[in-house]
Design an enzyme around this catalytic site. Structure first.
Site, PDB file in Angstrom:
ATOM      1  N   LYS A 167       0.844  -1.220   0.000  1.00  0.00           N
ATOM      2  CA  LYS A 167       0.000   0.000   0.000  1.00  0.00           C
ATOM      3  C   LYS A 167       0.868   1.255   0.000  1.00  0.00           C
ATOM      4  CE  LYS A 167      -3.817  -2.517   2.116  1.00  0.00           C
ATOM      5  NZ  LYS A 167      -3.140  -3.795   2.424  1.00  0.00           N
TER       6      LYS A 167
HETATM    7  P1  OMP Z   1      -7.414 -11.858   5.561  1.00  0.00           P
HETATM    8  O1  OMP Z   1      -8.378 -10.924   6.193  1.00  0.00           O
HETATM    9  O2  OMP Z   1      -6.605 -12.619   6.549  1.00  0.00           O
HETATM   10  O3  OMP Z   1      -8.025 -12.717   4.499  1.00  0.00           O
HETATM   11  O4  OMP Z   1      -6.302 -10.964   4.836  1.00  0.00           O
HETATM   12  C1  OMP Z   1      -6.610  -9.860   4.073  1.00  0.00           C
HETATM   13  C2  OMP Z   1      -5.367  -9.312   3.404  1.00  0.00           C
HETATM   14  O5  OMP Z   1      -5.757  -8.425   2.361  1.00  0.00           O
HETATM   15  C3  OMP Z   1      -4.459  -8.513   4.331  1.00  0.00           C
HETATM   16  O6  OMP Z   1      -3.123  -8.666   3.914  1.00  0.00           O
HETATM   17  C4  OMP Z   1      -4.910  -7.096   4.100  1.00  0.00           C
HETATM   18  O7  OMP Z   1      -3.909  -6.133   4.304  1.00  0.00           O
HETATM   19  C5  OMP Z   1      -5.298  -7.121   2.624  1.00  0.00           C
HETATM   20  N1  OMP Z   1      -6.326  -6.135   2.244  1.00  0.00           N
HETATM   21  C6  OMP Z   1      -7.498  -6.080   2.940  1.00  0.00           C
HETATM   22  O8  OMP Z   1      -7.788  -6.890   3.820  1.00  0.00           O
HETATM   23  N2  OMP Z   1      -8.399  -5.096   2.651  1.00  0.00           N
HETATM   24  C7  OMP Z   1      -8.185  -4.182   1.673  1.00  0.00           C
HETATM   25  O9  OMP Z   1      -9.047  -3.358   1.432  1.00  0.00           O
HETATM   26  C8  OMP Z   1      -7.013  -4.250   0.930  1.00  0.00           C
HETATM   27  C9  OMP Z   1      -6.117  -5.276   1.175  1.00  0.00           C
HETATM   28  C10 OMP Z   1      -5.040  -5.444   0.204  1.00  0.00           C
HETATM   29  O10 OMP Z   1      -4.639  -4.439  -0.393  1.00  0.00           O
HETATM   30  O11 OMP Z   1      -4.658  -6.543  -0.099  1.00  0.00           O
END
Ligand code: OMP
Length: 281
Positions: free
Chosen positions: A97
């Site tokens: 990010k």
């Molecule tokens: P879980 O919630 O464990 O499935 O992981 C979600 C992953 O996606 C994490 O690494 C977050 O940083 C990322 N993520 C989000 O959860 N929400 C967003 O809006 C954006 C991201 C991202 O950019 O990947």
């Protein structure tokens, strides 16, 4: 081969829109791995060995490595090298990010695509076009721009009504003040414009906002989206798959982290999710 071509090949080969988030947390990984020297790397290898034929990408979030200092970061490097060596056909997305004023963004881009040697990176558009441009200039890489994030706080600023400004590369074009739309839609429109020139843009939209995902798909009918938020964040794969895909029933990477990597049976869980997405897309 550019990022999108690489992605399209693996989507077809593995018949999968599933991206696994490699977000290791030492408090959650199994005891037998904690005894090993590079336990984060070993944990990632276990996941990769069990899932490489079920995914379209892997997405390590740099926070989960930085948190363990240089030891953590060296294991991120090893993980990237491992994937590149054993599964070169699988794209790696560095979730960092990033984005800053131009000259700093240039260094962030150099770090991601040079040192870390990944295929794509997530970037934050808050600082505007000049903060994203240094990433876009790497035309064979993917630049994944946050549009509507999955967290509850996405509402705080991203839903604010603004008079749309579209940056066309040559400068900003702002509509009259009385015309307003949510900021995230304005971001989506900008990203579509940028993609016309650079052809390497993608967007992040949380699976937790299926109605917004539908609206953004209308604005960007052909763009690839990264859709996180399934499982641990309570986003539903079924809903997001139904409204989010493009006309070819593709165009999305569904990122799932915790609910696969900490499941006692990660392969089974990944396979189930892959199949649910395929059934509803
Ligand atoms: P879980 O919630 O464990 O499935 O992981 C979600 C992953 O996606 C994490 O690494 C977050 O940083 C990322 N993520 C989000 O959860 N929400 C967003 O809006 C954006 C991201 C991202 O950019 O990947």
């Amino acid at each position: 081969m550019n990022f999108k071509q690489k992605l399209e090949i693996i989507i077809k080969k593995n018949n999968s829109l599933l991206c696994i988030g490699l977000d290791p947390d030492l408090e959650k990984i199994p005891n037998f791995l904690l005894k090993k020297k590079d336990s984060i790397f070993e944990f990632n290898i276990e996941i990769i060995k069990k899932t490489h034929d079920l995914v379209c990408a892997y997405k390590p979030n740099i926070a989960f490595y930085e948190a363990y200092g240089l030891k953590g970061l060296s294991q991120l490097k090893k993980t990237v090298e491992y994937i590149k060596y054993y599964h070169p056909e699988i794209p790696i997305i560095l979730d960092a990010k990033r984005a800053d004023i131009g000259n700093a963004s240039k260094m962030y881009a150099k770090s991601a695509f040079g040192y870390w040697n990944v295929d794509a990176i997530t970037v934050n558009p808050y600082l505007g076009f000049d903060s994203i441009e240094p990433f876009l200039e790497y035309k064979d890489k993917g630049v994944i721009i946050l549009c509507k994030t999955s967290n509850p706080g996405a509402k705080d600023f991203q839903d604010s009504y603004v008079s749309p400004g579209i940056h066309l590369g040559s400068g900003l074009n702002r509509t009259p003040r009385e015309i307003v739309e949510p900021l995230y839609l304005n971001i989506a429109r900008n990203v579509v414009e940028w993609d016309k020139k650079y052809k390497n843009c993608l967007m992040v939209i949380g699976a937790t906002w299926p109605n917004d995902l539908k609206k953004i798909r209308k604005i960007a009918p052909n763009m690839y989206f990264l859709v996180p938020g399934i499982g641990a964040q309570k986003g539903e794969a079924e809903k997001a798959a139904k409204v989010g895909v493009n006309k070819d029933k593709s165009g999305i990477m569904f990122n799932v982290g915790r609910s696969i990597i900490y499941d006692p049976y990660p392969r089974k869980k990944a396979s189930e999710l892959k199949n649910i997405i395929n059934r509803f897309r």
